[in-house]
Design a protein around this motif. Structure first.
Motif, short mmCIF file in Angstrom:
data_model
loop_
_atom_site.label_atom_id
_atom_site.label_comp_id
_atom_site.label_asym_id
_atom_site.label_seq_id
_atom_site.Cartn_x
_atom_site.Cartn_y
_atom_site.Cartn_z
N ALA A 26 -1.30 -2.94 -4.44
CA ALA A 26 -2.89 -2.54 -5.11
C ALA A 26 -3.16 -1.90 -3.13
O ALA A 26 -3.74 -1.03 -4.01
N ILE A 27 -2.82 -2.78 -2.60
CA ILE A 27 -3.23 -1.96 -0.94
C ILE A 27 -2.90 -0.26 -0.80
O ILE A 27 -3.57 -0.03 -0.21
N TYR A 28 -1.67 -1.00 -1.48
CA TYR A 28 -0.93 0.89 -0.95
C TYR A 28 -1.71 1.50 -1.58
O TYR A 28 -1.59 2.59 -0.93
N GLY A 38 -7.21 3.04 7.52
CA GLY A 38 -6.64 2.67 8.71
C GLY A 38 -4.65 2.78 7.80
O GLY A 38 -5.25 4.08 7.31
N THR A 39 -4.64 2.23 8.43
CA THR A 39 -3.00 2.38 8.04
C THR A 39 -2.43 1.13 7.73
O THR A 39 -3.06 -0.21 8.14
N HIS A 44 7.54 -5.63 1.29
CA HIS A 44 7.74 -5.76 0.22
C HIS A 44 9.24 -6.10 0.58
O HIS A 44 10.04 -5.50 1.08
N GLY A 45 9.41 -7.17 -0.05
CA GLY A 45 10.79 -7.47 -0.01
C GLY A 45 11.01 -8.48 0.98
O GLY A 45 12.23 -9.45 1.14
N GLN A 46 9.51 -9.38 1.29
CA GLN A 46 10.44 -9.58 2.23
C GLN A 46 8.88 -11.30 2.07
O GLN A 46 9.46 -12.06 2.63
N ARG A 242 13.67 -4.62 3.78
CA ARG A 242 12.45 -3.98 3.58
C ARG A 242 11.99 -2.84 2.41
O ARG A 242 12.99 -2.60 2.67
N ILE A 243 11.50 -3.41 1.33
CA ILE A 243 11.60 -2.25 0.26
C ILE A 243 11.03 -1.02 0.63
O ILE A 243 11.42 0.10 -0.24
N GLY A 244 10.19 -1.34 1.48
CA GLY A 244 9.45 -0.15 1.46
C GLY A 244 10.04 0.12 2.82
O GLY A 244 10.51 0.17 3.39
N GLY A 245 9.26 1.61 3.66
CA GLY A 245 9.29 1.99 5.16
C GLY A 245 8.73 1.27 6.44
O GLY A 245 7.53 0.04 5.55
#
Length: 327
Positions: A26-28, A38-39, A44-46, A242-245
């Motif tokens: 959701a926040i992504y 911000g960032t 994801h994946g953990q 990590r699924i994402g970066g």
């Protein structure tokens, strides 16, 4: 393979993992749409690492996390509302809107505010554990760090102190194979951070499948009990991915596609969901009901956070450390 626990416990773990996954999803998209400032650095994946390690901690126990803290904090009991408000920079955020994504936490539930300095939380965890020991409690500290942090001087200083003083701390390396965008093969001379480096300080260690929530939980229970019993620290290494970066602007062009495919096929949330169904712990209808309730709660808290009060200019002068005390 670790035996499946009773239904209530198994579903509890799945709920926690699904909440973490959907919160970060959701926040992504809120960040992509420019709705949030911000960032973010997502986990994801953990999810199995966070839930497996934290599920059996007491409220009075402590966790110390990293620049990727959301999963740990939600698993420890930081409220979804306060987390979401923090993401929107609102006054009702867990850090009053002053911390943002890399500095969430809530000391009232034992989640010490996240530290974004790589390895910065390792000596702090030793200090927290020392406090527990000096006060003669049986509370423990669980400290998460990445594989890259094991190359920091703070890692070695903290582990040495924890071993010498037999501190009630569990050090947990979430080894996702990359220090930001650099492969562990290029940064770390040893194969296993836990076994190869923990042994240098006489600290018991275990390497665990970090994508299997039950395997993580089994190792966690033993390490936590050891700390409670006054036998000192343990270091666990959870092999995960990590699924994402590294952050939301990272397209992961540095990772081999074959490697990604292999790890993505072992997605911890999907894998555990499939096992719940295969072993008859829950039906598809039950899981969909659980998931629907979580999605509805997230949507509700997003709307609440959007309309929550903004911090006031004078709030910038509070919670400030200075020579005479705290403003």
């Amino acid at each position: 393979m670790v035996k499946m626990p009773k239904k209530e416990r198994a579903l509890g773990m799945y709920k926690d993992m699904y909440l973490i996954r959907q919160y970060e999803e959701a926040i992504y998209y809120l960040f992509l749409e420019g709705i949030m400032p911000g960032t973010i650095h997502q986990s994801h994946g953990q999810e199995a690492c966070a839930v497996g390690m934290i599920y059996d901690l007491r409220k009075e126990d402590y966790i110390l996390t990293t620049h990727r803290p959301a999963g740990h904090d939600l698993a420890k009991g930081v409220s979804l509302r306060s987390m979401m408000c923090e993401m929107f920079g609102k006054a009702e955020g867990c850090c009053k809107g002053k911390g943002g994504a890399m500095h969430t936490g809530d000391i009232s539930v034992g989640a010490i505010t996240a530290n974004a300095i790589v390895g910065g939380n390792l000596p702090i965890a030793a200090g927290v554990a020392l406090r527990c020991k000096m006060l003669k409690t049986d509370n423990v500290a669980v400290c998460f760090f990445g594989d890259g942090a094991s190359n920091e001087g703070a890692f070695h200083e903290a582990l040495n102190a924890a071993a010498v003083w037999k501190l009630p701390v569990v050090y947990v390396c979430e080894n996702n194979l990359y220090s930001a965008t650099t492969s562990i093969k290029m940064t770390t001379a040893v194969e296993n951070v836990a076994a190869d480096r923990g042994s240098a300080y006489g600290i018991p260690s275990e390497v665990v499948d970090g994508n299997d929530v039950l395997a993580v939980n089994e190792a966690a229970k033993k390490a936590i009990k050891r700390a409670r019993d006054g036998k000192g620290p343990t270091i666990l290494e959870l092999k995960t991915y990590r699924i994402g970066g590294h952050s939301r602007n990272d397209a992961c062009g540095y990772r081999p596609k074959e490697e990604e495919a292999e790890w993505f096929s072992r997605d911890p949330v999907t894998t555990f969901r499939n096992r719940l169904l295969a072993e008859g712990v829950a039906s598809e209808e039950e899981l969909q009901e659980v998931e629907g309730a979580i999605l509805a709660e997230i949507d509700e808290e997003i709307e609440y956070a959007k309309n929550a009060p903004e911090p006031q200019p004078e709030d910038a002068l509070t919670d400030v450390y200075w020579e005479g005390g705290i403003a």
